[in-house]
Design a protein around this motif. Structure first.
Motif, short mmCIF file in Angstrom:
data_model
loop_
_atom_site.label_atom_id
_atom_site.label_comp_id
_atom_site.label_asym_id
_atom_site.label_seq_id
_atom_site.Cartn_x
_atom_site.Cartn_y
_atom_site.Cartn_z
N GLN A 1 -8.08 8.09 -1.64
CA GLN A 1 -8.23 9.16 -0.64
C GLN A 1 -6.96 10.00 -0.51
OE1 GLN A 1 -9.39 7.20 3.00
NE2 GLN A 1 -11.45 6.74 2.24
N GLU A 2 -5.82 9.38 -0.75
CA GLU A 2 -4.54 10.11 -0.69
C GLU A 2 -4.28 10.90 -1.97
OE1 GLU A 2 -2.44 10.50 1.90
OE2 GLU A 2 -3.97 9.45 3.06
N GLY A 3 -5.19 10.76 -2.95
CA GLY A 3 -5.08 11.55 -4.18
C GLY A 3 -4.21 10.94 -5.27
N TYR A 4 -3.87 9.65 -5.13
CA TYR A 4 -3.00 9.03 -6.12
C TYR A 4 -3.75 8.58 -7.37
CZ TYR A 4 0.44 8.87 -2.33
OH TYR A 4 1.30 9.21 -1.32
N GLU B 1 2.16 4.72 0.91
CA GLU B 1 2.05 5.59 2.08
C GLU B 1 1.76 7.02 1.63
OE1 GLU B 1 6.54 5.35 1.18
OE2 GLU B 1 4.86 3.95 1.21
N PRO B 2 1.30 7.87 2.55
CA PRO B 2 1.00 9.26 2.19
C PRO B 2 2.27 10.03 1.80
CG PRO B 2 0.03 8.68 4.32
CD PRO B 2 0.94 7.56 3.93
N GLY B 3 2.08 11.05 0.98
CA GLY B 3 3.15 11.99 0.68
C GLY B 3 4.16 11.56 -0.35
N TYR C 1 -7.82 3.48 -0.12
CA TYR C 1 -6.98 4.36 0.70
C TYR C 1 -6.13 5.26 -0.21
CZ TYR C 1 -3.15 5.77 3.78
OH TYR C 1 -2.22 6.50 4.47
N GLU C 2 -5.59 4.68 -1.27
CA GLU C 2 -4.73 5.43 -2.18
C GLU C 2 -5.52 6.48 -2.97
OE1 GLU C 2 -1.63 1.66 -2.51
OE2 GLU C 2 -3.16 1.95 -4.06
N ARG D 1 0.84 -1.20 0.00
CA ARG D 1 0.00 0.00 0.00
C ARG D 1 0.87 1.25 0.00
NH1 ARG D 1 -4.46 1.25 4.60
NH2 ARG D 1 -2.72 2.24 5.66
#
Length: 199
Positions: free
Chosen positions: A143-146, A83-85, A140-141, A81
């Motif tokens: 939601q992180e904008g990917y 990770e953010p950023g 999840y990804e 998965r």
């Protein structure tokens, strides 16, 4: 102290590990019903009583192998998965790295892979669970904008599980692709598509 106590320690662990390895080979080659405990112990060069020190019966060793495949594969999926950023330029590389690790695990454990994907009666349920885990990662990804929000991530997860399973048997195990090149090609296909980029 009984026989069970005497078998503990390094030699006992080696015997148990050997029985698991040979058991995996036998189940992968012959299927569950055609595999016999007597064949496993003969190849491991141990006695049947030694086998029963570690495993209650054939079903117990088989179930442990299925669970081992499940746990290891799911661990790699969870770790893949994003990770953010992460910088946008690095997304492709990160996804490729995670997918390469999954294919590396499968290529290093072909017998476990055959058991988990094909031989086990629970293979279909395991694949559904795998789809759910990958879909959760993808959501999840998103939601992180990917990734785009308007993509059906269940469909993408189903496609990924199908690709991983099918290409493992047709490309990886046949020696036609290595884990890294297979991962790169899948990521390139999913992220960049098939349309020729013309000026």
């Amino acid at each position: 102290m009984g026989q069970r106590g005497r078998k503990k320690g390094a030699n006992g662990e080696q015997s148990r590990a050997l029985l698991l390895t040979i058991g995996a080979e036998e189940f992968a080659k012959n299927g569950y019903y055609e595999t016999k405990v007597s064949d496993i112990v003969k190849r491991a060069n141990v006695t049947q009583p030694t086998f029963y020190l570690y495993f209650q019966n054939k079903e117990a060793i088989f179930n442990e192998l299925v669970q081992l495949f499940h746990d290891k594969l799911f661990e790699y999926i969870k770790r893949s998965r994003l990770e953010p950023g992460i910088e946008l330029e690095s997304i492709s590389m990160k996804i490729t790295f995670g997918l390469k690790n999954i294919f590396t695990f499968l290529s290093e454990h072909p017998d476990l892979t055959r058991i988990g994907f094909l031989v086990s009666n629970d293979a279909e349920d395991m694949k559904k669970e795998l789809v759910e885990l990958i879909e959760g990662n993808l959501s999840y990804e998103v939601q992180e904008g990917y990734f785009h929000e308007n993509i059906d991530m269940n469909l993408v997860a189903e496609c990924l599980v199908g690709m991983i399973e099918r290409l493992t048997f047709t490309k990886l195990f046949q020696g036609l692709k290595d884990p890294e090149s297979l991962a790169k090609e899948i990521v390139d296909l999913l992220l960049n598509g098939m349309i020729s980029k013309q000026d």
